[in-house]
Design a protein around this motif. Sequence first.
Motif, PDB file in Angstrom:
ATOM      1  N   GLY A   8       0.502  -1.695   0.106  1.00  0.00           N
ATOM      2  CA  GLY A   8       0.168  -0.057  -0.001  1.00  0.00           C
ATOM      3  C   GLY A   8       1.240   1.311   0.140  1.00  0.00           C
ATOM      4  O   GLY A   8      -0.316   2.069  -0.323  1.00  0.00           O
ATOM      5  N   GLY A   9       2.315   1.076   0.158  1.00  0.00           N
ATOM      6  CA  GLY A   9       3.297   2.650  -0.407  1.00  0.00           C
ATOM      7  C   GLY A   9       3.034   2.955  -1.050  1.00  0.00           C
ATOM      8  O   GLY A   9       2.303   2.591  -2.234  1.00  0.00           O
ATOM      9  N   GLY A  10       3.204   4.408  -1.559  1.00  0.00           N
ATOM     10  CA  GLY A  10       3.497   4.693  -2.445  1.00  0.00           C
ATOM     11  C   GLY A  10       3.674   6.450  -2.433  1.00  0.00           C
ATOM     12  O   GLY A  10       4.321   6.936  -1.271  1.00  0.00           O
ATOM     13  N   VAL A  12       2.336  10.365  -2.571  1.00  0.00           N
ATOM     14  CA  VAL A  12       1.360  11.096  -2.454  1.00  0.00           C
ATOM     15  C   VAL A  12       1.911  12.366  -2.460  1.00  0.00           C
ATOM     16  O   VAL A  12       3.082  12.457  -1.729  1.00  0.00           O
ATOM     17  CB  VAL A  12       0.363  10.690  -1.830  1.00  0.00           C
ATOM     18  N   SER A  17      -3.735  11.084   1.323  1.00  0.00           N
ATOM     19  CA  SER A  17      -4.202   9.555   2.126  1.00  0.00           C
ATOM     20  C   SER A  17      -3.422   8.566   1.321  1.00  0.00           C
ATOM     21  O   SER A  17      -3.051   8.088   0.120  1.00  0.00           O
ATOM     22  CB  SER A  17      -5.427   9.740   2.467  1.00  0.00           C
ATOM     23  N   LEU A  18      -3.377   7.546   2.053  1.00  0.00           N
ATOM     24  CA  LEU A  18      -2.649   6.530   1.687  1.00  0.00           C
ATOM     25  C   LEU A  18      -3.190   5.730   3.212  1.00  0.00           C
ATOM     26  O   LEU A  18      -3.399   6.109   4.240  1.00  0.00           O
ATOM     27  CB  LEU A  18      -1.199   6.425   1.715  1.00  0.00           C
ATOM     28  N   ARG A  19      -3.585   4.024   2.504  1.00  0.00           N
ATOM     29  CA  ARG A  19      -3.885   3.708   3.391  1.00  0.00           C
ATOM     30  C   ARG A  19      -3.060   2.168   3.208  1.00  0.00           C
ATOM     31  O   ARG A  19      -2.472   1.224   1.792  1.00  0.00           O
ATOM     32  CB  ARG A  19      -5.314   2.585   3.301  1.00  0.00           C
ATOM     33  N   LEU A  20      -2.227   1.575   4.158  1.00  0.00           N
ATOM     34  CA  LEU A  20      -0.977   0.665   4.532  1.00  0.00           C
ATOM     35  C   LEU A  20      -1.624  -1.037   4.767  1.00  0.00           C
ATOM     36  O   LEU A  20      -2.545  -0.499   6.203  1.00  0.00           O
ATOM     37  CB  LEU A  20      -0.272   0.525   5.174  1.00  0.00           C
ATOM     38  N   ASN A  84      -4.112   9.859   6.907  1.00  0.00           N
ATOM     39  CA  ASN A  84      -4.551  10.900   5.820  1.00  0.00           C
ATOM     40  C   ASN A  84      -3.762  12.744   6.596  1.00  0.00           C
ATOM     41  O   ASN A  84      -2.902  12.970   7.638  1.00  0.00           O
ATOM     42  CB  ASN A  84      -5.716  11.383   6.385  1.00  0.00           C
ATOM     43  N   THR A 119       7.522  -0.673   3.225  1.00  0.00           N
ATOM     44  CA  THR A 119       7.066  -0.597   1.998  1.00  0.00           C
ATOM     45  C   THR A 119       6.627   1.065   2.972  1.00  0.00           C
ATOM     46  O   THR A 119       6.515   1.375   3.398  1.00  0.00           O
ATOM     47  CB  THR A 119       5.459  -0.778   2.518  1.00  0.00           C
ATOM     48  N   VAL A 121       6.691   4.998   1.817  1.00  0.00           N
ATOM     49  CA  VAL A 121       5.938   6.293   1.374  1.00  0.00           C
ATOM     50  C   VAL A 121       6.199   6.980   1.464  1.00  0.00           C
ATOM     51  O   VAL A 121       7.439   7.643   3.125  1.00  0.00           O
ATOM     52  CB  VAL A 121       5.155   6.307   2.616  1.00  0.00           C
ATOM     53  N   VAL A 123       5.916  10.965   1.141  1.00  0.00           N
ATOM     54  CA  VAL A 123       5.177  12.603   0.952  1.00  0.00           C
ATOM     55  C   VAL A 123       5.936  13.912  -0.129  1.00  0.00           C
ATOM     56  O   VAL A 123       7.044  13.749   0.625  1.00  0.00           O
ATOM     57  CB  VAL A 123       4.438  12.914   2.350  1.00  0.00           C
TER      58      VAL A 123
END
Length: 125
Positions: A8-10, A12, A17-20, A84, A119, A121, A123
Amino acid sequence: QVQLVESGGGLVQAGGSLRLSCSASGRTFSSYAMAWFRQAPGKEREFVARISQLGRNTYYSDSVKGRFTISRDNAKNTVYLAMNSLKPEDTAVYYCAADFHVLIVSTAPSEYDYWGQGTQVTVSS
């Protein structure tokens, strides 16, 4: 043995928002607490959030309180971290971890028994 796999990382933008997700296998999922940690380049691994075995109790670091939510679905052997209002300072590799010492609520990485591979993340500002 417990195997943990994060996803779920990435990348942004700030404010997004992201959800892991962290999928567990190997032992009865509801028998241990779960947590999320993160580690930014050049920094120590830091506690983010923790959830008790049945999901009744949650704990957060001050830096994410009010923005992140940890939850778990014991039927799916999965723990989640909804993030969030992300900030550039949230950029890190995020790890899930399992803790079989359920009577002691710990935020120290050394107290956790099993770890996922992490993972990323990122930002952007």
